[in-house]
Every structure is written in structure tokens, then in C-alpha cells.
Design an enzyme around this catalytic site. Structure first.
Site, PDB file in Angstrom:
ATOM      1  CG  ASP A 240      17.823  45.077  41.198  1.00 42.44           C
ATOM      2  OD1 ASP A 240      17.236  45.733  42.076  1.00 42.44           O
ATOM      3  OD2 ASP A 240      17.728  45.334  39.977  1.00 42.44           O
ATOM      4  CG  HIS A 245      11.526  40.914  41.045  1.00 40.06           C
ATOM      5  ND1 HIS A 245      10.758  41.339  42.092  1.00 40.06           N
ATOM      6  CD2 HIS A 245      12.214  42.017  40.639  1.00 40.06           C
ATOM      7  CE1 HIS A 245      10.968  42.638  42.306  1.00 40.06           C
ATOM      8  NE2 HIS A 245      11.858  43.060  41.432  1.00 40.06           N
ATOM      9  NE  ARG A 365       5.599  38.080  24.919  1.00 38.01           N
ATOM     10  CZ  ARG A 365       5.289  37.681  23.683  1.00 38.01           C
ATOM     11  NH1 ARG A 365       6.110  36.912  23.014  1.00 38.01           N
ATOM     12  NH2 ARG A 365       4.170  38.068  23.122  1.00 38.01           N
ATOM     13  CG  MET A 374       1.429  24.694  24.929  1.00 39.42           C
ATOM     14  SD  MET A 374       0.011  23.605  24.883  1.00 39.42           S
ATOM     15  CE  MET A 374      -0.717  24.045  26.399  1.00 39.42           C
TER      16      MET A 374
HETATM   17  C1  BG6 Z   1      13.040  46.351  40.301  1.00 41.71           C
HETATM   18  C2  BG6 Z   1      14.525  46.372  40.153  1.00 41.71           C
HETATM   19  O1  BG6 Z   1      12.682  45.631  41.441  1.00 41.71           O
HETATM   20  O2  BG6 Z   1      12.472  45.731  39.163  1.00 41.71           O
HETATM   21  C3  BG6 Z   1      14.923  47.102  38.883  1.00 41.71           C
HETATM   22  O3  BG6 Z   1      15.104  47.020  41.270  1.00 41.71           O
HETATM   23  C4  BG6 Z   1      14.203  46.533  37.687  1.00 41.71           C
HETATM   24  O4  BG6 Z   1      16.320  47.028  38.693  1.00 41.71           O
HETATM   25  C5  BG6 Z   1      12.716  46.414  37.947  1.00 41.71           C
HETATM   26  O5  BG6 Z   1      14.442  47.388  36.592  1.00 41.71           O
HETATM   27  C6  BG6 Z   1      12.018  45.658  36.839  1.00 41.71           C
HETATM   28  O6  BG6 Z   1      10.634  45.700  37.003  1.00 41.71           O
HETATM   29  P1  BG6 Z   1       9.674  45.494  35.775  1.00 41.71           P
HETATM   30  O7  BG6 Z   1       8.320  45.468  36.371  1.00 41.71           O
HETATM   31  O8  BG6 Z   1       9.905  46.670  34.867  1.00 41.71           O
HETATM   32  O9  BG6 Z   1      10.081  44.222  35.124  1.00 41.71           O
END
Ligand code: BG6
Length: 479
Positions: A240, A245, A365, A374
Site C-alpha cells: 500500500d 510511495h 517534511r 537542518m
Molecule cells: C494511499 C494509500 O495510496 O495513500 C492509503 O492507499 C493512504 O492507505 C494514502 O492512506 C496516504 O496518502 P496521503 O497523501 O494522505 O499521505
């Protein structure tokens, strides 16, 4: 920019993703003048039999709280709805007819016609929808234009299933027509990584194994699966969040300087990072599952699915050999935050005993409250000569007051219209990403590795903190 008629077709228009993300992103683009009402028409397509107005009123609540809002009403008037199934020629013929009518009415003898199909759909129907589009709905204008599709994860569950999906889509569409969204690539501070790394003399000589001790890429959410338990249990936190990501973020942090900003040059460098990764070692993985996760009726009682994972990834190349990239992601933790922490090595021959104060650390962040800071050691102000850790802080809210940071989806949809694939995942990138995680995922799926229970609202299992320390991370002070 290209001109001519633009049709945006949202497939799965009555679903959650469309209502919460796709239509609001389109509305924001419209509001800012990126979608011109004399060129654009938006089509919703789904199985549910509803009228244009019903779809519009379903979307309305997600666009603005105000009852009377002209822009919202104008935007909604651009939307038409066509119902049909995802595997019937009939439905897609009707859709094509609606699109063509719009093209004839707006076009423009001089313009080309552009068709953007946004899949707000479960991936199980991707292959059949692709076939339908290919058979019935391609752009037919002699005057040029294009047909593009926008798809989103999950792209398969492992290497084999992802490759199968890629070939099914790849038989019908060329790579330049396929936009694989990873919405993290649309986040402001993720897009900033390239500029930061390659436009600053500060970072160029330091960004390597000689100076950096370890890098953490962290995603935390302070809520659980919230009604998505059924979907989530099939995938788990690694599929996920980490495999897509966080791994995309890692690529941008670790890649070499691309030849240019051309999308292919950037993506070439990202693929090289992925291909240089060493296999993940079981002893460098800690999995967790929050207590109460299985109370969701859509989650099986014996679920082995991790809702938390910390693991060490290692890149086998000249720049990064020996530097652990610690990936950490979890649901139902104590805070919501996504950040990159680059921790530098101790200063050699330290005369101030700085180590006690902490190392240099550079933190980016991503959310909430975008910032970069930093951590460095300075003289404690006052009469004594002692060192203390402080921060050089670039907080976006303060520095860029009044600047609205666009939503990831907004930016990415605009890229798809403009034909810029830089922030989209290429097929070979996807394959390389699955190659890294598939052996580990199979061991978890087979029950060979088990998640450790943790309390919702906690930091996750304590074993993850130990792993972090073993990988070399030293807790710093300050923020
Ligand atoms: C999604 C996931 O891709 O990204 C979710 O499937 C998650 O589980 C979400 O909550 C988080 O996205 P963001 O942009 O809120 O960090």
C-alpha cells in the site's frame, strides 16, 4: 499548449476515489483556468444508472461548502454521465457517441481532439476497460490529438501479476499513452527533491556514503484502515505504501543526476537505483499489526497482514554502498507525518563533544506543514563556550505565506493533459520495484513472517526502534 477539444472521461465516476479526489482536482484546475469551458467536457461513466444531475449533486458536496457558488455550478454543467458496464460494447459505444457529439459541437474544425480516460476503478477491470476503449473510444480525429489513460495502483500483487497486467495493457496502448499515477510524486516537497539536490552546491559534495550515515523515509498515519479493511487486508502496508510511495521518494533521494529534465532521462536514473538494490534481509524487517485491526468484519480473524513495517533497503553502488535506507510505514500510530531524514556521520576529531548534542540531520517534511530543516550544532548563546543543537528552518507556511500548495492529484492530472510523464511510473520502473519486494511479500503471504501486535496510537512495535538503532540511526534533539 495544445488547443482543441478536450474530453476527460472519469471511469468509475460514482465511486469514492472519483468523488473525493478526481472531481475535486478537476474542479480546482477549472477554477484556476487550466480547463477552458469552450474546450473541455467531462464525462462520468459507471454502472449505476443515474442522471447527469444526480451525478452532479453527488459531486457537489465535495467541491465547496457554499450553497451558491457560480464556479461550482459552471463546472458541474461541464459534466455529463453515461452508464454502462465495464465489458460491454454497448456502454462504450454510447460513451463514444457522447464524446464525439461533444467534439463535433465544440470543435473546431481547426482543433485536434484529445481524450483522457481516468481509471477510478478497481484494477481487476483494467484489462477489459482497456479493450473497450481501444475498440470503441479512441480519438479518431484526422487533425491529430491523442488518447491517454490514467491508472492507479494496485498494479498487481507481486512481480508476476504486475507483469501480466502490464502486458495486457501494453498490448493495447503504447507507453507514452499510459500514465501510472503515484500521487506521492505530485507532492510539493517530493517535486522539490530534484531542485534541492541538483541546484545547490551545499548538497552536491555531501550527498554520498562518505558523509551520510543513514537515511530514513517515514510514513505515519494516526488512523487505521477505516472501512477499507477488505481492500487493505489483501495488500498490507508494504504494497500500500512502501513498494510505491516511499520507494519513489527513495529513488529521487538516491538517484544520480539525470542528463536533463526530460522525463525519460529522469526515469532512466530512477530505474538504475531500483536495479542496484540488494535483496531485503529478513533480519532487517520488523512487521506489526495494530490491535483491533481484525475487529473489522471484512478482515479475516487469522489475518497475517502487516499494518506497520520497518525495513532496511541497501543500494549496491559507488555512492551508497553501506548506507542503510530505512523505510518505515504504519497505520494507527501516534501521529500523521511523512518525512525524509538524512543523517550525517559524526564530525571526526570532535573537540566539542558534539556527539552528545546529536548529529547533523537534514529533514524534509512532506506533510503535514511542508518544511525543510537542518539540525546543526551552534554555540550555546551566553558566556559559556558550549555547543548546542539548533535548526535552520524553512517552513513553507511562514516563508511562502499566502501561497496555496496544489493537491497532488491536481498537478498530476494537469501533467497528463500536457503530456508530461516525468512524475509517472514507467513500466520498467514498476517491474524493478516489484522485483525488490516480491520475495519478502511471498514469505509474509505464506505466514513465514509474522507481524508483532502494537497498540493503536503508539509508535509501533519497540523492535522497530531497535532495528533503527542497529542500522546506525542516532536520536537527535530539538524538533
Ligand atoms: C494511499 C494509500 O495510496 O495513500 C492509503 O492507499 C493512504 O492507505 C494514502 O492512506 C496516504 O496518502 P496521503 O497523501 O494522505 O499521505
Amino acid at each position: 499548449p495544445e488547443t482543441g477539444c478536450l474530453s476527460i472521461i472519469v471511469l468509475g465516476a460514482s465511486g469514492d476515489l472519483a468523488k473525493k479526489k478526481t472531481f475535486p482536482a478537476l474542479y480546482n484546475l477549472y477554477r484556476q483556468g487550466f480547463l477552458q469551458s469552450n474546450e473541455v467536457h467531462i464525462f462520468g461513466y459507471a454502472r449505476t444508472k443515474i442522471s447527469d444531475d444526480e451525478l452532479r449533486s453527488r459531486i457537489r458536496g465535495y467541491l465547496s461548502q457554499e450553497k451558491e457558488n457560480h464556479e461550482v455550478s459552471e463546472f458541474l454543467q461541464l459534466i455529463k454521465y453515461v452508464s454502462g458496464s465495464y465489458d460491454s460494447g454497448e456502454g462504450f459505444t454510447a460513451l463514444d457517441k457522447a464524446i464525439s457529439e461533444h467534439e463535433i459541437s465544440k470543435n473546431s474544425t481547426e482543433g485536434s481532439s484529445r481524450r483522457l480516460f481516468y481509471f477510478a476503478l478497481p484494477p481487476s477491470v483494467y484489462p477489459s476497460v482497456c479493450r473497450m476503449i481501444k475498440s470503441y473510444c479512441m480519438n479518431k480525429s484526422d487533425l491529430g490529438g491523442w488518447t491517454r489513460i490514467v491508472v492507479e495502483k494496485p498494479f498487481g500483487k507481486d512481480l508476476a501479476s504486475a507483469e501480466q497486467l502490464s502486458s495486457q495493457i501494453g498490448e493495447l496502448f503504447e507507453e507514452p499513452q499510459i500514465y501510472r499515477i503515484d500521487h506521492y510524486l505530485g507532492k510539493e516537497l517530493v517535486q522539490n527533491l530534484l531542485v534541492l539536490r541538483f541546484a545547490n552546491r551545499f548538497f552536491l559534495p555531501l550527498w554520498n556514503r562518505d558523509n551520510i550515515d543513514n537515511i530514513q523515509i517515514v510514513f505515519r498515519e494516526d488512523f487505521g484502515t477505516e472501512g477499507r479493511g477488505g481492500y487493505f487486508d489483501e495488500y498490507g502496508i508494504i504494497r500500500d505504501i512502501i513498494q510505491n510511495h516511499l520507494l519513489q521518494v527513495l529513488c529521487l533521494v538516491a538517484m544520480e543526476k539525470p542528463v536533463s529534465l526530460k522525463p525519460e532521462h529522469i526515469r532512466d536514473e530512477k530505474v538504475k537505483v531500483l536495479q542496484s538494490m540488494l535483496p531485503i534481509k529478513d533480519e532487517e524487517v520488523v512487521l506489526g499489526q495494530y490491535e483491533g485491526y481484525k475487529d473489522d468484519p471484512t478482515v479475516p480473524d487469522n489475518s497475517n497482514t502487516p499494518t506497520f513495517a520497518t525495513m532496511v533497503l541497501r543500494i549496491h553502488n559507488e555512492r551508497w554502498e553501506g548506507v542503510p535506507f530505512i523505510m518505515k510505514a504504519g497505520k494507527a500510530l501516534n501521529s500523521r507525518k511523512a518525512e525524509i531524514r538524512v543523517q550525517f556521520k559524526d564530525v571526526p576529531g570532535d573537540i566539542f563533544k558534539c556527539q552528545k548534542q546529536g548529529r547533523n540531520e537534514f529533514v524534509i517534511r512532506l506533510q503535514p506543514s511542508e518544511a525543510m530543516y537542518m539540525k546543526l550544532t551552534v554555540k550555546q548563546p551566553g558566556l559559556e563556550m558550549s555547543a548546542v543543537q539548533s535548526e535552520l528552518d524553512l517552513s513553507y507556511r511562514q516563508r511562502y505565506q499566502g501561497v496555496v500548495i496544489p493537491e497532488a492529484y491536481e498537478r498530476l492530472i494537469l501533467d497528463t493533459i500536457r503530456g508530461d510523464q516525468q512524475h509517472f511510473v514507467r513500466r520498467d520502473e514498476l517491474k524493478a520495484a516489484w522485483e525488490i519486494f516480491t520475495p519478502l511479500l511471498h514469505r509474509i503471504d505464506n505466514g513465514e513472517m509474522k507481524p508483532i501486535p502494537y497498540k493503536p496510537g503508539s509508535r509501533g512495535p519497540a523492535e522497530a526502534d531497535e532495528l533503527l538503532q542497529n542500522a546506525g540511526y542516532v536520536q537527535t534533539h530539538g524538533y
